[in-house]
Design a protein around this motif. Structure first.
Motif, PDB file in Angstrom:
ATOM      1  N   GLN A 255       0.827  -1.195   0.000  1.00 17.18           N
ATOM      2  CA  GLN A 255       0.000   0.000   0.000  1.00 17.18           C
ATOM      3  C   GLN A 255       0.868   1.254   0.000  1.00 17.18           C
TER       4      GLN A 255
ATOM      5  N   ASN B 183       3.211  12.668  11.740  1.00 19.96           N
ATOM      6  CA  ASN B 183       1.918  13.297  11.490  1.00 19.96           C
ATOM      7  C   ASN B 183       1.673  14.327  12.591  1.00 19.96           C
TER       8      ASN B 183
ATOM      9  N   SER C  51       4.007  -1.305   5.334  1.00 17.51           N
ATOM     10  CA  SER C  51       2.693  -0.756   4.997  1.00 17.51           C
ATOM     11  C   SER C  51       1.900  -0.440   6.247  1.00 17.51           C
TER      12      SER C  51
ATOM     13  N   THR D 181       0.488   3.269   7.191  1.00 13.53           N
ATOM     14  CA  THR D 181      -0.950   3.463   7.362  1.00 13.53           C
ATOM     15  C   THR D 181      -1.268   4.095   8.710  1.00 13.53           C
ATOM     16  N   ASN D 182      -0.637   3.602   9.764  1.00 10.65           N
ATOM     17  CA  ASN D 182      -0.925   4.116  11.100  1.00 10.65           C
ATOM     18  C   ASN D 182      -0.406   5.534  11.305  1.00 10.65           C
TER      19      ASN D 182
ATOM     20  N   LYS E 292      -0.106   7.780   8.961  1.00  7.88           N
ATOM     21  CA  LYS E 292      -0.961   8.662   8.166  1.00  7.88           C
ATOM     22  C   LYS E 292      -2.314   8.900   8.840  1.00  7.88           C
ATOM     23  N   GLN E 293      -2.819   7.904   9.539  1.00  5.52           N
ATOM     24  CA  GLN E 293      -4.172   7.979  10.086  1.00  5.52           C
ATOM     25  C   GLN E 293      -4.245   8.541  11.497  1.00  5.52           C
ATOM     26  N   ASN E 294      -3.130   8.658  12.208  1.00  5.32           N
ATOM     27  CA  ASN E 294      -3.163   9.049  13.610  1.00  5.32           C
ATOM     28  C   ASN E 294      -2.391  10.344  13.863  1.00  5.32           C
ATOM     29  N   GLU E 295      -3.086  11.366  14.306  1.00  9.40           N
ATOM     30  CA  GLU E 295      -2.438  12.628  14.631  1.00  9.40           C
ATOM     31  C   GLU E 295      -1.478  12.434  15.803  1.00  9.40           C
TER      32      GLU E 295
ATOM     33  N   ASN F 286       2.762   7.708   0.362  1.00  9.29           N
ATOM     34  CA  ASN F 286       1.578   8.001   1.164  1.00  9.29           C
ATOM     35  C   ASN F 286       1.498   9.460   1.591  1.00  9.29           C
TER      36      ASN F 286
ATOM     37  N   ILE G 244       3.503  11.239   3.366  1.00  7.68           N
ATOM     38  CA  ILE G 244       3.859  11.402   4.772  1.00  7.68           C
ATOM     39  C   ILE G 244       5.187  12.160   4.846  1.00  7.68           C
TER      40      ILE G 244
END
Length: 374
Positions: free
Chosen positions: A33, A144, A235, A239-240, A242-245, A259, A261
């Motif tokens: 991903q 992030n 991956s 993913t984590n 990118k998704q978690n502030e 991604n 990032i």
């Protein structure tokens, strides 16, 4: 396990891949991903020489998954009678499968240990496993933190973040390195690999070597520090993050860029912070020393260099293969594929997706070693 039985196992496993349908084009797209363009294969480079046929099963490093995907597409475009089936299960899993005799080669972001080399003699009849450095690149530390576009950290501060000693983004140690940044009081969420990973091994080697007082754990493929959160594969880390502030995690560079990032720059002691780029990684890799014996080309990396523009938090991915005792059914096609990957076109093909090609003096030795495989 008897040698003859083990080699039959390897041959059967390679031949059985056609039934599984887990081609590298599918396996990589599922695992990584990365966000990289997985489109149609590029026109076949001129240095691909098709030899042998069949299905080549390999597994290991997820850090090289994007590179392996490009190599496989190009090679299969030129040689449709050969399929490259690479599963990016992580370096530890890849080595284990290779030592069990079920794959033609493995990908690992760490060189084999002496114990693994000894064990390999059971499956490499008349020879042993050797490390062939095929591609390198920076270990990017993606983050992030909204509002922070340029982040600088050093080895000591990174160590404290991943050892749960720094828990807020406005910690004084981070502020000192980033005096102009508007750092929030957001909680730090540090993500590490849950699987045995060569990326973890190299990341912790950097921390342990560059900041030994702050990172006291022995470098290893398995994460040793307390706290933090875990994710599977490169991956999973990407993913984590990118998704978690407030998240931060280490990954191969293409997973960060693919991604969107941002990756931090390192304060190495040089005149200016060093960004995680392939060019900067190449400057560090060029200082590596070959420490392997004979056909083995294991490298010793310099994690403490303060050379201008050298990004020392790097990894080198090795293709691990038998020097002798390879399956007769796949030897020719395996050599052909690895020769392409180590060739000028193969190395050039992955520079556009954030990999650093091996220095000329090293990759020349790799091509020579591939030619002597039997």
């Amino acid at each position: 396990m008897k040698l003859q039985h083990t080699n039959r196992l390897r041959s059967l496993a390679v031949g059985a891949v056609a039934v599984s349908g887990a081609l590298v084009l599918t396996a990589c797209g599922t695992d990584q991903q990365s966000g990289q363009d997985q489109g149609e294969a590029a026109p076949a480079p001129g240095d691909i020489k098709c030899e042998g046929t069949g299905n080549i099963l390999a597994a290991g490093s997820s850090a090289q998954a994007n590179a392996m995907n490009v190599w496989a597409k190009n090679y299969q475009s030129a040689c449709p009678d050969t399929k490259i089936n690479y599963k990016p299960d992580g370096s530890g899993a890849g080595i284990q499968q290779f030592l069990q005799g079920t794959t033609a080669f493995a990908g690992s972001d760490s060189a084999l240990t002496p114990e693994e080399i000894t064990q390999s003699k059971k499956v490499c009849k008349g020879g042993q496993a050797i490390d062939l450095p095929m591609v390198g690149g920076p270990i990017a530390v993606g983050y992030n933190v909204p509002g922070v576009d340029d982040l600088v950290l050093d080895a000591e501060t990174l160590s404290k973040i991943f050892d749960s000693k720094i828990t807020k983004w406005d910690d004084p140690a981070i502020q000192k390195l980033n005096p102009d940044a508007d750092l929030p009081s957001t909680k730090v969420q540090a993500f590490h690999r849950s699987d045995d990973s060569g990326t973890t091994d190299n990341f912790t080697k950097y921390l342990h070597t560059a900041a030994p007082d702050a990172w006291t754990y022995e470098p290893a493929k398995q994460w040793a520090a307390k706290g933090g959160q875990s994710a599977d594969g490169s991956s999973g880390i990407a993913t984590n993050v990118k998704q978690n502030e407030g998240a931060i995690g280490y990954m191969e560079l293409s997973f960060a860029t693919g991604n969107d990032i941002p990756a931090l720059s390192l304060d190495t002691g040089a005149g200016a912070p060093v960004a995680a780029t392939t060019a900067n990684a190449s400057k560090a890799i060029a200082q590596a020393e070959v420490v392997g014996k004979g056909q083995d080309l294991a490298l010793r990396l310099d994690y403490t260099t303060e050379a201008e523009g050298a990004y020392p938090m790097v990894l080198v991915t090795y293709e691990i293969v038998c020097s002798k005792g390879n399956s007769e059914e796949t030897l020719a096609s395996t050599k052909s594929f690895l020769h392409y990957a180590a060739g000028e076109d193969g190395q050039k093909a992955v520079t556009d997706i954030d990999y650093a090609p091996m220095p000329k003096e090293i990759i020349t030795k790799v091509r020579e070693a591939v030619g002597r495989l039997s």
